[in-house]
Motif scaffolding. Structure first.
Motif, PDB file in Angstrom:
ATOM      1  N   PRO A  72      28.719   0.702   0.273  1.00 49.47           N
ATOM      2  CA  PRO A  72      28.374  -0.711   0.499  1.00 49.47           C
ATOM      3  C   PRO A  72      26.865  -0.913   0.391  1.00 49.47           C
ATOM      4  O   PRO A  72      26.083  -0.087   0.856  1.00 49.47           O
ATOM      5  N   ALA A  73      26.507  -2.015  -0.219  1.00 53.45           N
ATOM      6  CA  ALA A  73      25.086  -2.331  -0.377  1.00 53.45           C
ATOM      7  C   ALA A  73      24.525  -2.792   0.953  1.00 53.45           C
ATOM      8  O   ALA A  73      25.202  -3.486   1.711  1.00 53.45           O
ATOM      9  N   PRO A  74      23.295  -2.404   1.238  1.00 53.95           N
ATOM     10  CA  PRO A  74      22.696  -2.875   2.491  1.00 53.95           C
ATOM     11  C   PRO A  74      22.487  -4.380   2.439  1.00 53.95           C
ATOM     12  O   PRO A  74      22.293  -4.974   1.386  1.00 53.95           O
ATOM     13  N   ALA A  75      22.535  -4.976   3.603  1.00 56.28           N
ATOM     14  CA  ALA A  75      22.335  -6.417   3.694  1.00 56.28           C
ATOM     15  C   ALA A  75      20.929  -6.770   3.233  1.00 56.28           C
ATOM     16  O   ALA A  75      19.969  -6.079   3.567  1.00 56.28           O
ATOM     17  N   SER A  76      20.863  -7.820   2.441  1.00 56.32           N
ATOM     18  CA  SER A  76      19.550  -8.200   1.935  1.00 56.32           C
ATOM     19  C   SER A  76      18.729  -8.850   3.041  1.00 56.32           C
ATOM     20  O   SER A  76      19.255  -9.557   3.893  1.00 56.32           O
ATOM     21  N   VAL A  77      17.470  -8.601   3.006  1.00 54.66           N
ATOM     22  CA  VAL A  77      16.569  -9.161   3.990  1.00 54.66           C
ATOM     23  C   VAL A  77      15.826 -10.322   3.344  1.00 54.66           C
ATOM     24  O   VAL A  77      15.223 -10.175   2.288  1.00 54.66           O
ATOM     25  N   GLU A  78      15.923 -11.462   3.985  1.00 60.72           N
ATOM     26  CA  GLU A  78      15.225 -12.618   3.441  1.00 60.72           C
ATOM     27  C   GLU A  78      13.753 -12.550   3.833  1.00 60.72           C
ATOM     28  O   GLU A  78      13.414 -12.227   4.965  1.00 60.72           O
ATOM     29  N   ALA A  79      12.923 -12.850   2.880  1.00 59.81           N
ATOM     30  CA  ALA A  79      11.488 -12.799   3.128  1.00 59.81           C
ATOM     31  C   ALA A  79      11.065 -13.978   3.983  1.00 59.81           C
ATOM     32  O   ALA A  79      11.486 -15.109   3.765  1.00 59.81           O
ATOM     33  N   ASP A  80      10.260 -13.691   4.972  1.00 61.46           N
ATOM     34  CA  ASP A  80       9.710 -14.717   5.841  1.00 61.46           C
ATOM     35  C   ASP A  80       8.314 -15.041   5.316  1.00 61.46           C
ATOM     36  O   ASP A  80       7.414 -14.207   5.361  1.00 61.46           O
ATOM     37  N   ALA A  81       8.141 -16.241   4.803  1.00 65.73           N
ATOM     38  CA  ALA A  81       6.871 -16.615   4.169  1.00 65.73           C
ATOM     39  C   ALA A  81       5.705 -16.545   5.148  1.00 65.73           C
ATOM     40  O   ALA A  81       4.614 -16.095   4.790  1.00 65.73           O
ATOM     41  N   GLU A  86       0.829 -13.601   7.006  1.00 64.62           N
ATOM     42  CA  GLU A  86       0.079 -12.907   8.054  1.00 64.62           C
ATOM     43  C   GLU A  86      -0.218 -11.467   7.666  1.00 64.62           C
ATOM     44  O   GLU A  86      -1.325 -10.963   7.895  1.00 64.62           O
ATOM     45  N   VAL A  87       0.748 -10.812   7.069  1.00 64.88           N
ATOM     46  CA  VAL A  87       0.549  -9.427   6.638  1.00 64.88           C
ATOM     47  C   VAL A  87      -0.515  -9.367   5.550  1.00 64.88           C
ATOM     48  O   VAL A  87      -1.402  -8.501   5.569  1.00 64.88           O
ATOM     49  N   ALA A  88      -0.446 -10.274   4.596  1.00 63.79           N
ATOM     50  CA  ALA A  88      -1.438 -10.295   3.519  1.00 63.79           C
ATOM     51  C   ALA A  88      -2.839 -10.548   4.074  1.00 63.79           C
ATOM     52  O   ALA A  88      -3.811  -9.923   3.639  1.00 63.79           O
ATOM     53  N   ALA A  89      -2.948 -11.454   5.051  1.00 66.43           N
ATOM     54  CA  ALA A  89      -4.254 -11.731   5.646  1.00 66.43           C
ATOM     55  C   ALA A  89      -4.779 -10.524   6.402  1.00 66.43           C
ATOM     56  O   ALA A  89      -5.973 -10.194   6.318  1.00 66.43           O
ATOM     57  N   ALA A  92      -5.944  -7.933   3.949  1.00 62.56           N
ATOM     58  CA  ALA A  92      -7.205  -8.341   3.320  1.00 62.56           C
ATOM     59  C   ALA A  92      -8.394  -8.028   4.217  1.00 62.56           C
ATOM     60  O   ALA A  92      -9.481  -7.704   3.722  1.00 62.56           O
ATOM     61  N   THR A  93      -8.211  -8.106   5.529  1.00 59.60           N
ATOM     62  CA  THR A  93      -9.324  -7.787   6.434  1.00 59.60           C
ATOM     63  C   THR A  93      -9.533  -6.291   6.544  1.00 59.60           C
ATOM     64  O   THR A  93     -10.636  -5.840   6.810  1.00 59.60           O
ATOM     65  N   TRP A  94      -8.480  -5.503   6.335  1.00 63.29           N
ATOM     66  CA  TRP A  94      -8.617  -4.044   6.449  1.00 63.29           C
ATOM     67  C   TRP A  94      -9.383  -3.464   5.273  1.00 63.29           C
ATOM     68  O   TRP A  94     -10.139  -2.518   5.433  1.00 63.29           O
ATOM     69  N   ALA A  95      -9.170  -3.973   4.083  1.00 61.54           N
ATOM     70  CA  ALA A  95      -9.774  -3.393   2.882  1.00 61.54           C
ATOM     71  C   ALA A  95     -11.301  -3.351   2.960  1.00 61.54           C
ATOM     72  O   ALA A  95     -11.894  -2.312   2.685  1.00 61.54           O
ATOM     73  N   PRO A  96     -11.992  -4.450   3.326  1.00 65.28           N
ATOM     74  CA  PRO A  96     -13.451  -4.356   3.434  1.00 65.28           C
ATOM     75  C   PRO A  96     -13.901  -3.383   4.530  1.00 65.28           C
ATOM     76  O   PRO A  96     -14.903  -2.702   4.366  1.00 65.28           O
ATOM     77  N   GLN A  97     -13.129  -3.313   5.633  1.00 60.92           N
ATOM     78  CA  GLN A  97     -13.497  -2.383   6.697  1.00 60.92           C
ATOM     79  C   GLN A  97     -13.433  -0.951   6.214  1.00 60.92           C
ATOM     80  O   GLN A  97     -14.302  -0.150   6.520  1.00 60.92           O
ATOM     81  N   ARG A  98     -12.413  -0.630   5.435  1.00 59.08           N
ATOM     82  CA  ARG A  98     -12.300   0.729   4.905  1.00 59.08           C
ATOM     83  C   ARG A  98     -13.427   1.031   3.946  1.00 59.08           C
ATOM     84  O   ARG A  98     -13.955   2.125   3.929  1.00 59.08           O
ATOM     85  N   ALA A  99     -13.800   0.063   3.115  1.00 59.14           N
ATOM     86  CA  ALA A  99     -14.868   0.289   2.138  1.00 59.14           C
ATOM     87  C   ALA A  99     -16.209   0.471   2.822  1.00 59.14           C
ATOM     88  O   ALA A  99     -17.049   1.225   2.354  1.00 59.14           O
ATOM     89  N   GLU A 100     -16.401  -0.230   3.949  1.00 64.69           N
ATOM     90  CA  GLU A 100     -17.679  -0.144   4.639  1.00 64.69           C
ATOM     91  C   GLU A 100     -17.827   1.153   5.423  1.00 64.69           C
ATOM     92  O   GLU A 100     -18.929   1.656   5.579  1.00 64.69           O
TER      93      GLU A 100
END
Length: 171
Positions: A72-81, A86-89, A92-100
């Protein structure tokens, strides 16, 4: 087509679980009790036909394959916009911290001394670095690959003059 041979008890247990309980093993034939039940479960588990979550047994992908039935296929998870935003934001804040943040090196450490040698115009050979640090040659090369290239992002170049030793430099 499956090539796994199942005993009649194993086939009955797996088939019942797939057809009636959504893959969860809850039913056993009446003649499979006590130690026999444990042996059947051990046999199925040893062949990776069933899995456990610590308390319950369920049919594994190999079990479905042994029965010749699709998993059986696993139940699909609907994306929460909102959550995705929030995850993308946050990312985005982590990337500059890592570079610095650059890995720290102590001024008087062997690693700092090796870097200073590699920054000289004449560079350094592995033998020279071994004499300075007391490291083995493979340790020096490992430091170049892991600490300097991977962790610190330094670019190390080398050239080998004719009849001489290979000379390493930081580009």
């Amino acid at each position: 087509m499956s090539t796994i041979q199942l005993t009649p008890a194993q086939h009955a247990i797996l088939a019942y679980a797939v057809e009636h309980t959504g893959g969860k093993i809850e039913w056993f034939p009446d003649n499979v009790k006590g130690g026999a039940r444990k042996k059947v479960l051990d046999g199925l588990c040893n062949r990776a036909l069933i899995t456990t979550d610590g308390t319950d047994w369920s049919v594994a992908a190999e079990g479905y394959e042994a029965l010749g039935r699709p998993r059986p296929a696993p139940a699909s998870v609907e994306a929460d916009a909102d959550l995705e935003a929030e995850v993308a934001a946050a990312e985005a804040t982590w990337a500059p911290q890592r570079a610095e943040t650059k890995p720290r090196t102590r001024e008087n450490s062997k690693q700092a001394q090796v870097i200073a040698m590699l920054r000289r115009p004449e560079g350094a050979t592995v033998r020279q670095i071994c004499e300075l640090t007391g490291w083995q040659a493979h340790t020096v090369r490992g430091t170049f690959a892991n600490a300097f290239k991977k962790k610190m992002g330094l670019t190390i170049t080398s050239d080998k003059p004719e009849g001489g030793e290979r000379i390493y430099r930081i580009a």
